[in-house]
Motif scaffolding. Structure first.
Motif, short mmCIF file in Angstrom:
data_model
loop_
_atom_site.label_atom_id
_atom_site.label_comp_id
_atom_site.label_asym_id
_atom_site.label_seq_id
_atom_site.Cartn_x
_atom_site.Cartn_y
_atom_site.Cartn_z
N ARG A 68 -4.46 21.52 24.59
CA ARG A 68 -5.37 22.29 25.44
C ARG A 68 -5.73 23.63 24.81
NH1 ARG A 68 -6.15 20.66 30.67
NH2 ARG A 68 -6.60 22.80 31.31
N ALA A 69 -4.89 24.13 23.91
CA ALA A 69 -5.17 25.40 23.26
C ALA A 69 -6.23 25.27 22.17
CB ALA A 69 -3.90 25.99 22.67
N LEU A 70 -6.44 24.04 21.70
CA LEU A 70 -7.46 23.85 20.66
C LEU A 70 -8.85 24.13 21.23
CD1 LEU A 70 -6.17 20.53 19.03
CD2 LEU A 70 -6.01 22.84 18.08
N PRO A 71 -9.73 24.72 20.44
CA PRO A 71 -11.09 24.97 20.94
C PRO A 71 -11.83 23.67 21.19
CG PRO A 71 -10.96 25.40 18.58
CD PRO A 71 -9.55 25.18 19.06
N LEU A 153 -4.54 13.86 27.76
CA LEU A 153 -4.86 14.96 28.65
C LEU A 153 -5.99 15.82 28.09
CD1 LEU A 153 -1.25 15.76 29.78
CD2 LEU A 153 -3.15 15.31 31.32
N ARG A 154 -6.04 15.96 26.78
CA ARG A 154 -7.15 16.71 26.17
C ARG A 154 -8.47 15.98 26.38
NH1 ARG A 154 -10.66 19.24 25.22
NH2 ARG A 154 -11.12 20.75 23.57
N ALA A 155 -8.43 14.67 26.31
CA ALA A 155 -9.65 13.89 26.53
C ALA A 155 -10.12 14.01 27.97
CB ALA A 155 -9.41 12.43 26.17
N GLY A 156 -9.17 14.17 28.91
CA GLY A 156 -9.55 14.27 30.32
C GLY A 156 -10.25 15.56 30.66
N SER A 157 -9.96 16.65 29.92
CA SER A 157 -10.61 17.95 30.13
C SER A 157 -10.53 18.37 31.59
CB SER A 157 -12.08 17.90 29.67
OG SER A 157 -12.15 17.59 28.30
N MET A 158 -9.33 18.29 32.18
CA MET A 158 -9.15 18.63 33.59
C MET A 158 -8.82 20.10 33.76
SD MET A 158 -6.80 15.44 34.82
CE MET A 158 -5.56 15.88 33.60
N PRO A 159 -9.01 20.63 34.97
CA PRO A 159 -8.52 21.97 35.26
C PRO A 159 -7.01 22.05 35.10
CG PRO A 159 -10.05 21.24 36.95
CD PRO A 159 -9.76 20.05 36.09
#
Length: 230
Positions: A68-71, A153-159
């Protein structure tokens, strides 16, 4: 908070096979079964269970936070779909490779597990039991599962809040295989002890093969899903 976004449910569904792969890990299950059968006290059993949950959480949170920290790819001028898809395919191939390696090394793993769990675990101190359980999670299979969960989880791009809920549910599923025998022991100790002895013998013969098969199947699912994103 009401979770009704398609991204949450799609991501949670993608995490289910990863959680099952974590649950069907024969070394942690063997460890808790050996401790319960040995009858050395529930303090050691709970030390092992807490170590298992801590190790899973440590790896998962580390990879999810890193992902999640990746741009976002779009923020640097790159298409998001192919990058996420490529990461998912890579994670799937890695799981298949770990599953194949587990199958090829099944005899060695069986011999090592018998000596480590059965001869030492019942007499180990509480800190030693806890650290042993954590180390089991830090093996390649656990690291690849952590990487895979981060990719999903990164693919989901959730809050953030939805991501936390998804991670907690994933950890609960992955840790269920060491929690269920403990709960069953409290509920019906005599009947559960007979079941645990039979389970221990079965795991010694087939545990590594089961783990290898589950890892390979989950890896194939990730590869297919990743290819579908291109």
């Amino acid at each position: 908070m009401t979770i009704d976004s398609p991204g949450f449910w799609d991501t949670l569904w993608a995490l289910v096979p990863l959680g099952l792969a974590g649950a069907f890990s024969w070394l942690p299950v063997t460890g808790v079964v050996v401790l319960l059968v040995a009858g050395t006290g529930m303090r050691r059993v709970w030390a092992f269970v807490v170590g298992r949950v801590f190790g899973l959480a440590l790896i998962t949170v580390a990879f999810v936070a890193g992902a999640r920290a990746l741009p976002a790819p779009r923020s640097v001028g790159l298409p998001e779909g192919p990058l996420v898809a490529g990461a998912e395919v890579f994670a799937g191939i890695a799981l298949v490779a770990v599953g194949a390696l587990t199958f090829l090394r099944r005899d060695r793993e069986r011999s090592r597990a018998e000596s480590a769990w059965q001869r030492r675990m019942g007499e180990a101190s509480l800190p030693a039991v806890f650290l042993t359980s954590v180390v089991v999670d830090l093996q390649p299979k656990g690291l690849v599962l952590g990487l895979s969960s981060g990719v999903v989880l990164r693919a989901g791009s959730m809050p953030f809040v939805e991501a936390v809920v998804a991670v907690v549910l994933y950890l609960a599923l992955a840790a269920s295989s060491v929690l269920v025998p403990v709960v069953a022991t409290y509920a019906a100790p005599v009947r559960t002890r007979r079941w645990l002895r039979a389970t221990q013998a079965w795991l010694e013969r087939n545990g590594s093969v089961l783990t290898a098969a589950v890892l390979a199947l989950v890896g194939v699912v990730l590869v297919v899903d990743g290819l579908g994103r291109f």
